[in-house]
Scaffold this motif. Structure first.
Motif, PDB file in Angstrom:
ATOM      1  N   UNK A  94     -14.649 101.131  51.501  1.00 25.38           N
ATOM      2  CA  UNK A  94     -15.039  99.719  51.512  1.00 25.38           C
ATOM      3  C   UNK A  94     -16.298  99.431  50.698  1.00 25.38           C
ATOM      4  N   UNK A  95     -17.058 100.465  50.335  1.00 22.47           N
ATOM      5  CA  UNK A  95     -18.231 100.253  49.485  1.00 22.47           C
ATOM      6  C   UNK A  95     -17.840  99.583  48.170  1.00 22.47           C
ATOM      7  N   UNK A  96     -16.606  99.836  47.723  1.00 17.90           N
ATOM      8  CA  UNK A  96     -16.181  99.263  46.444  1.00 17.90           C
ATOM      9  C   UNK A  96     -16.027  97.751  46.507  1.00 17.90           C
ATOM     10  N   UNK A  97     -16.032  97.172  47.695  1.00 24.17           N
ATOM     11  CA  UNK A  97     -15.913  95.713  47.813  1.00 24.17           C
ATOM     12  C   UNK A  97     -17.089  95.005  47.145  1.00 24.17           C
ATOM     13  N   UNK A  98     -18.206  95.718  46.958  1.00 21.62           N
ATOM     14  CA  UNK A  98     -19.349  95.118  46.276  1.00 21.62           C
ATOM     15  C   UNK A  98     -19.042  94.815  44.807  1.00 21.62           C
ATOM     16  N   UNK A  99     -18.002  95.435  44.270  1.00 20.76           N
ATOM     17  CA  UNK A  99     -17.612  95.191  42.880  1.00 20.76           C
ATOM     18  C   UNK A  99     -16.506  94.149  42.771  1.00 20.76           C
ATOM     19  N   UNK A 100     -15.866  93.825  43.894  1.00 24.20           N
ATOM     20  CA  UNK A 100     -14.810  92.820  43.870  1.00 24.20           C
ATOM     21  C   UNK A 100     -13.906  92.930  45.079  1.00 24.20           C
ATOM     22  N   UNK A 101     -13.342  91.804  45.477  1.00 23.72           N
ATOM     23  CA  UNK A 101     -12.489  91.793  46.665  1.00 23.72           C
ATOM     24  C   UNK A 101     -11.149  92.497  46.441  1.00 23.72           C
ATOM     25  N   UNK A 105      -6.765  97.622  44.931  1.00 26.45           N
ATOM     26  CA  UNK A 105      -5.640  97.699  44.006  1.00 26.45           C
ATOM     27  C   UNK A 105      -5.995  97.559  42.530  1.00 26.45           C
ATOM     28  N   UNK A 106      -7.196  97.152  42.216  1.00 28.86           N
ATOM     29  CA  UNK A 106      -7.545  96.890  40.823  1.00 28.86           C
ATOM     30  C   UNK A 106      -8.364  98.035  40.229  1.00 28.86           C
ATOM     31  N   UNK A 107      -7.773  98.783  39.287  1.00 25.53           N
ATOM     32  CA  UNK A 107      -8.514  99.891  38.670  1.00 25.53           C
ATOM     33  C   UNK A 107      -9.810  99.435  38.007  1.00 25.53           C
ATOM     34  N   UNK A 108      -9.831  98.254  37.406  1.00 23.23           N
ATOM     35  CA  UNK A 108     -11.044  97.775  36.739  1.00 23.23           C
ATOM     36  C   UNK A 108     -12.191  97.614  37.733  1.00 23.23           C
ATOM     37  N   UNK A 109     -11.885  97.110  38.915  1.00 24.81           N
ATOM     38  CA  UNK A 109     -12.909  96.949  39.948  1.00 24.81           C
ATOM     39  C   UNK A 109     -13.416  98.315  40.403  1.00 24.81           C
ATOM     40  N   UNK A 110     -12.510  99.258  40.574  1.00 32.65           N
ATOM     41  CA  UNK A 110     -12.902 100.614  40.979  1.00 32.65           C
ATOM     42  C   UNK A 110     -13.742 101.286  39.891  1.00 32.65           C
ATOM     43  N   UNK A 111     -13.367 101.074  38.635  1.00 33.41           N
ATOM     44  CA  UNK A 111     -14.125 101.660  37.524  1.00 33.41           C
ATOM     45  C   UNK A 111     -15.521 101.053  37.479  1.00 33.41           C
ATOM     46  N   UNK A 112     -15.607  99.732  37.620  1.00 37.86           N
ATOM     47  CA  UNK A 112     -16.918  99.068  37.617  1.00 37.86           C
ATOM     48  C   UNK A 112     -17.799  99.642  38.721  1.00 37.86           C
ATOM     49  N   UNK A 113     -17.244  99.738  39.938  1.00 34.24           N
ATOM     50  CA  UNK A 113     -18.032 100.281  41.038  1.00 34.24           C
ATOM     51  C   UNK A 113     -18.451 101.725  40.746  1.00 34.24           C
ATOM     52  N   UNK A 114     -17.512 102.534  40.255  1.00 36.35           N
ATOM     53  CA  UNK A 114     -17.812 103.931  39.955  1.00 36.35           C
ATOM     54  C   UNK A 114     -18.903 104.077  38.907  1.00 36.35           C
ATOM     55  N   UNK A 115     -18.843 103.267  37.875  1.00 34.47           N
ATOM     56  CA  UNK A 115     -19.884 103.307  36.840  1.00 34.47           C
ATOM     57  C   UNK A 115     -21.239 102.913  37.412  1.00 34.47           C
ATOM     58  N   UNK A 116     -21.240 101.835  38.196  1.00 34.83           N
ATOM     59  CA  UNK A 116     -22.499 101.410  38.824  1.00 34.83           C
ATOM     60  C   UNK A 116     -23.069 102.528  39.697  1.00 34.83           C
ATOM     61  N   UNK A 117     -22.194 103.172  40.471  1.00 36.59           N
ATOM     62  CA  UNK A 117     -22.621 104.267  41.341  1.00 36.59           C
ATOM     63  C   UNK A 117     -23.192 105.423  40.514  1.00 36.59           C
ATOM     64  N   UNK A 118     -22.474 105.845  39.489  1.00 36.90           N
ATOM     65  CA  UNK A 118     -22.934 106.971  38.669  1.00 36.90           C
ATOM     66  C   UNK A 118     -24.241 106.654  37.967  1.00 36.90           C
ATOM     67  N   UNK A 119     -24.354 105.430  37.461  1.00 36.86           N
ATOM     68  CA  UNK A 119     -25.590 105.044  36.772  1.00 36.86           C
ATOM     69  C   UNK A 119     -26.771 104.933  37.728  1.00 36.86           C
ATOM     70  N   UNK A 120     -26.537 104.386  38.923  1.00 32.58           N
ATOM     71  CA  UNK A 120     -27.668 104.224  39.850  1.00 32.58           C
ATOM     72  C   UNK A 120     -28.065 105.539  40.507  1.00 32.58           C
TER      73      UNK A 120
END
Length: 138
Positions: A94-101, A105-120
């Motif tokens: 559910x942490x990925x909800x910060x990148x989008x609701x 199901x949306x790979x782009x939202x998961x990628x955005x969250x993953x990138x933010x996580x890796x960068x931070x």
């Protein structure tokens, strides 16, 4: 029974046994690969999305290595023991909800969250991969 009759019987049995062994081995290879589930985009389209979001080739390759190991580019991959979910195996998912609701199901939202996580957390996908290479988690 003559030797020639035994050979005619043994040869097909050997061929069937060899084919069965090959099929079992192939099945085990497929079973050890990450599960692929239908998603709003296939694994190759998820990779294309990631490539667009990560134009630097070294950073993309590091991100690709992590996602390949974590989920096999399956946006619906779920770790049955931990509950980690998605391309980047977020925990809790559910942490990925910060990148989008549409994070489930949306790979782009998961990628955005993953990138933010890796960068931070690590500074970059390449630094996250360096950590992953040593610890086999990130």
């Amino acid at each position: 029974m003559s030797v020639s009759v035994i050979r005619r019987i043994a040869t097909p049995k050997k061929a069937v046994a060899t084919a069965a062994l090959a099929a079992a081995t192939t099945g085990m290879l497929f079973a050890s690969a990450p599960a692929q589930a239908a998603s709003s985009g296939s694994d190759s389209s998820a990779q294309a999305i990631a490539h667009q979001m990560i134009p630097d080739s070294a950073q993309y390759e590091a991100f690709n290595k992590i996602v390949s190991h974590e989920s096999g580019w399956n946006a619906h991959a779920t770790n049955s023991s931990s509950g980690a979910y998605g391309l980047v195996q977020a925990l809790p998912a559910s942490k990925m909800s910060s990148a989008g609701s549409d994070w489930k199901s949306n790979p782009a939202t998961q990628i955005k969250w993953g990138l933010d996580y890796m960068n931070s957390r690590y500074g970059s996908p390449a630094a996250a991969w360096n950590f992953w290479s040593t610890h086999h988690w990130y």
